[in-house]
Write a protein that holds these residues in place. Structure first.
Motif, PDB file in Angstrom:
ATOM      1  N   HIS A 171       3.033  -6.798   3.015  1.00 55.72           N
ATOM      2  CA  HIS A 171       1.156  -6.963   2.864  1.00 55.72           C
ATOM      3  C   HIS A 171       1.477  -5.159   2.704  1.00 55.72           C
ATOM      4  O   HIS A 171       0.491  -4.497   2.796  1.00 55.72           O
ATOM      5  CB  HIS A 171       0.994  -7.738   3.212  1.00 55.72           C
ATOM      6  CG  HIS A 171      -0.596  -7.556   3.210  1.00 55.72           C
ATOM      7  ND1 HIS A 171      -1.765  -7.237   4.044  1.00 55.72           N
ATOM      8  CD2 HIS A 171      -1.401  -9.072   2.378  1.00 55.72           C
ATOM      9  CE1 HIS A 171      -2.896  -6.471   3.796  1.00 55.72           C
ATOM     10  NE2 HIS A 171      -2.926  -8.359   2.683  1.00 55.72           N
ATOM     11  N   LEU A 222       2.269  -3.242  -0.432  1.00 58.26           N
ATOM     12  CA  LEU A 222       1.487  -3.658  -1.112  1.00 58.26           C
ATOM     13  C   LEU A 222      -0.052  -3.206  -0.889  1.00 58.26           C
ATOM     14  O   LEU A 222      -0.606  -1.767  -1.917  1.00 58.26           O
ATOM     15  CB  LEU A 222       0.824  -4.914  -1.859  1.00 58.26           C
ATOM     16  CG  LEU A 222       2.100  -5.096  -2.186  1.00 58.26           C
ATOM     17  CD1 LEU A 222       2.276  -6.995  -2.535  1.00 58.26           C
ATOM     18  CD2 LEU A 222       3.011  -4.533  -3.709  1.00 58.26           C
ATOM     19  N   SER A 223      -0.687  -2.579   0.219  1.00 61.34           N
ATOM     20  CA  SER A 223      -1.714  -2.635   1.217  1.00 61.34           C
ATOM     21  C   SER A 223      -1.477  -1.112   0.641  1.00 61.34           C
ATOM     22  O   SER A 223      -2.408  -0.591   0.571  1.00 61.34           O
ATOM     23  CB  SER A 223      -2.200  -2.784   2.188  1.00 61.34           C
ATOM     24  OG  SER A 223      -2.141  -4.193   2.472  1.00 61.34           O
ATOM     25  N   SER A 262      -2.092   0.158  -2.478  1.00 59.68           N
ATOM     26  CA  SER A 262      -4.024   0.435  -3.331  1.00 59.68           C
ATOM     27  C   SER A 262      -4.277   1.331  -2.478  1.00 59.68           C
ATOM     28  O   SER A 262      -4.906   1.763  -3.252  1.00 59.68           O
ATOM     29  CB  SER A 262      -3.519  -1.209  -3.379  1.00 59.68           C
ATOM     30  OG  SER A 262      -5.427  -1.030  -3.219  1.00 59.68           O
ATOM     31  N   ALA A 311      -7.854  -0.647   3.128  1.00 55.51           N
ATOM     32  CA  ALA A 311      -5.661  -0.443   3.258  1.00 55.51           C
ATOM     33  C   ALA A 311      -5.734  -0.303   4.707  1.00 55.51           C
ATOM     34  O   ALA A 311      -4.484  -1.111   5.283  1.00 55.51           O
ATOM     35  CB  ALA A 311      -6.168   1.007   2.184  1.00 55.51           C
ATOM     36  N   THR A 322      -5.080  -7.222  -3.156  1.00 51.45           N
ATOM     37  CA  THR A 322      -4.182  -6.725  -2.864  1.00 51.45           C
ATOM     38  C   THR A 322      -3.420  -8.225  -1.880  1.00 51.45           C
ATOM     39  O   THR A 322      -2.539  -8.285  -1.629  1.00 51.45           O
ATOM     40  CB  THR A 322      -4.756  -5.694  -1.688  1.00 51.45           C
ATOM     41  OG1 THR A 322      -4.871  -4.245  -2.194  1.00 51.45           O
ATOM     42  CG2 THR A 322      -3.143  -5.584  -0.221  1.00 51.45           C
ATOM     43  N   THR A 368      -0.326  -9.671  -2.609  1.00 55.49           N
ATOM     44  CA  THR A 368       0.200 -10.358  -1.666  1.00 55.49           C
ATOM     45  C   THR A 368       1.502 -11.562  -1.780  1.00 55.49           C
ATOM     46  O   THR A 368       2.687 -12.435  -1.589  1.00 55.49           O
ATOM     47  CB  THR A 368       0.157  -9.773  -0.389  1.00 55.49           C
ATOM     48  OG1 THR A 368       0.283  -8.567  -0.606  1.00 55.49           O
ATOM     49  CG2 THR A 368       1.303  -9.895   0.657  1.00 55.49           C
TER      50      THR A 368
END
Length: 415
Positions: free
Chosen positions: A146, A149-150, A153, A283, A338, A342
């Motif tokens: 996570h 991916l955060s 982003s 984020a 996001t 995830t």
């Protein structure tokens, strides 16, 4: 070490893993260039045509290929070396950016050529996106997925903050051609980062014979896994609704700035930058929200809040309030998508992650293409505010219906 200190913050832990930061930095440089191009071409199309339908249509062409190519890209990414695969796609995008730059400097740029290039660029994005997401997942352990991916982003949206600001300056000083040139050069940063990256090789032997049959079998397997998993199924359905009803706010920024507020590139850049700033802040903070409340409650809460926040943005009476509104919209939109991405990746086996990411991308991009074109076309007929606010209210009605009729539906994402 800075990386170690950052890694103690849950949202920033991915920075503590070797290989992640160079890819993140290279992607940031490239995305700054991409957002310079996006703002420049969005303003160009809106000013030349004067039609929201054209602006939304050109934006949609970048995402339309996702309906077919995103699942194919996911299957290919699970068969090739992902680092090489992403590098080849990046070279293709660099060639397209070079073509646009040459057309602009020679005064041969036109809206139809911009539309064709947007479609071709979308093809490369859809083919390489699943591979890039799966590549990031390889660079961190599962518990930091996570975070990875955060932060991915966040860099995309940090590019959205910096790129429009630079675009405003470059458009004022040198014109659209120079903005397109900077975007062309920015792809070098991604290629340089990938050249230094070392990842584990896939041990499976690759055979050209029977490739297409095998690819379609791979795609079918990914679809079947998504269909059988209640959590993934719910998240993909939610992605479609978000993409059609809420996400078009991104592509319609130039229309809102020019037709509603009567301003130009600087206003469009302000709105895009404010959205990116909101996403970056989110984020960094989303990890703390998840630590405090849990992923399920955060995901459910943000999906209930997204509709009202979008409606308030579209109802903004001034450009300044619109900038504030899109800041919060960008933050909630980032947390929502996001979280969805995830969940889809974390619930899939490692060998299916690229395919699961491709299904997420297919639904998001095809839904966005439909939504941004449809809302743009209707905006020309019934007004920008009316259609966009109606879409936001409809989204809220759907989320409330889901919450009231199936109150335990979100339990599936943590099962």
């Amino acid at each position: 070490m800075p990386a170690l200190r950052l890694s103690r913050i849950s949202s920033l832990r991915a920075f503590g893993h070797p290989g992640y930061l160079p890819v993140w930095t290279g992607s940031l440089v490239s995305n700054i260039g991409t957002w310079m191009e996006t703002v420049a071409l969005g303003v160009y199309v809106t000013e030349v045509t004067g039609k929201a339908e054209w602006t939304g249509g050109v934006a949609a062409l970048s995402y339309l290929p996702g309906l077919v190519l995103s699942p194919l890209g996911g299957a290919l990414a699970d068969r090739f070396d992902r680092r090489t695969y992403v590098a080849v796609a990046t070279l293709g995008q660099m060639l397209l950016a070079t073509m646009l730059t040459v057309l602009a400097f020679t005064h041969h740029l036109s809206v139809p050529l911009v539309a064709v290039t947007a479609f071709l660029n979308g093809c490369f994005n859809m083919l390489s996106g699943p591979a890039f997401s799966a590549l990031l997942a390889e660079l961190v352990p599962p518990e930091d997925l996570h975070s990875a991916l955060s932060l991915s982003s966040a860099q995309f949206n940090l590019g959205r903050v910096i790129g429009p600001l630079l675009a405003t300056l470059v458009l004022a000083v040198g014109g659209i051609a120079w903005a397109l040139l900077i975007n062309t050069l920015s792809f070098v940063a991604v290629l340089a980062a990938l050249s230094r990256l070392r990842t584990a090789k896939d041990s499976r032997a690759f055979e050209l014979k029977g490739l297409w049959k095998a690819l379609w079998a791979d795609i079918a397997r990914g679809v079947e896994v998504a269909r059988q998993d209640a959590g993934i199924r719910l998240m993909l359905s939610s992605t479609l609704v978000v993409a059609v009803l809420v996400a078009p706010f991104i592509g319609l920024v130039p229309v809102f700035a020019i037709r509603v507020f009567g301003q130009g590139a600087s206003a469009a850049s302000l709105l895009v930058t404010s959205q990116g700033a909101g996403a970056v802040v989110a984020a960094v903070g989303v990890g703390m929200l998840i630590d405090a409340f849990g992923r399920k409650r955060v995901q459910e809460g943000v999906m209930l809040a997204l509709g009202p926040i979008a409606a308030l943005y579209w109802l903004s009476p001034t450009l300044v309030t619109a900038a504030g509104g899109i800041f919060f919209l960008g933050a909630s939109y980032m947390i929502c998508l996001t979280g969805i991405h995830t969940i889809c990746q974390s619930r899939a086996p490692r060998e299916l992650r690229a395919r699961m990411s491709s299904l997420y991308g297919m639904v998001l991009n095809a839904g966005y293409a439909l939504g941004v074109w449809m809302q743009g076309a209707l905006a020309d007929r019934v007004g920008v505010r009316f259609i966009t606010v109606s879409a936001a209210v409809f989204f809220l009605a759907l989320m409330l219906s889901l919450r009231l009729l199936r109150p335990r539906s979100f339990d599936a994402i943590e099962a």
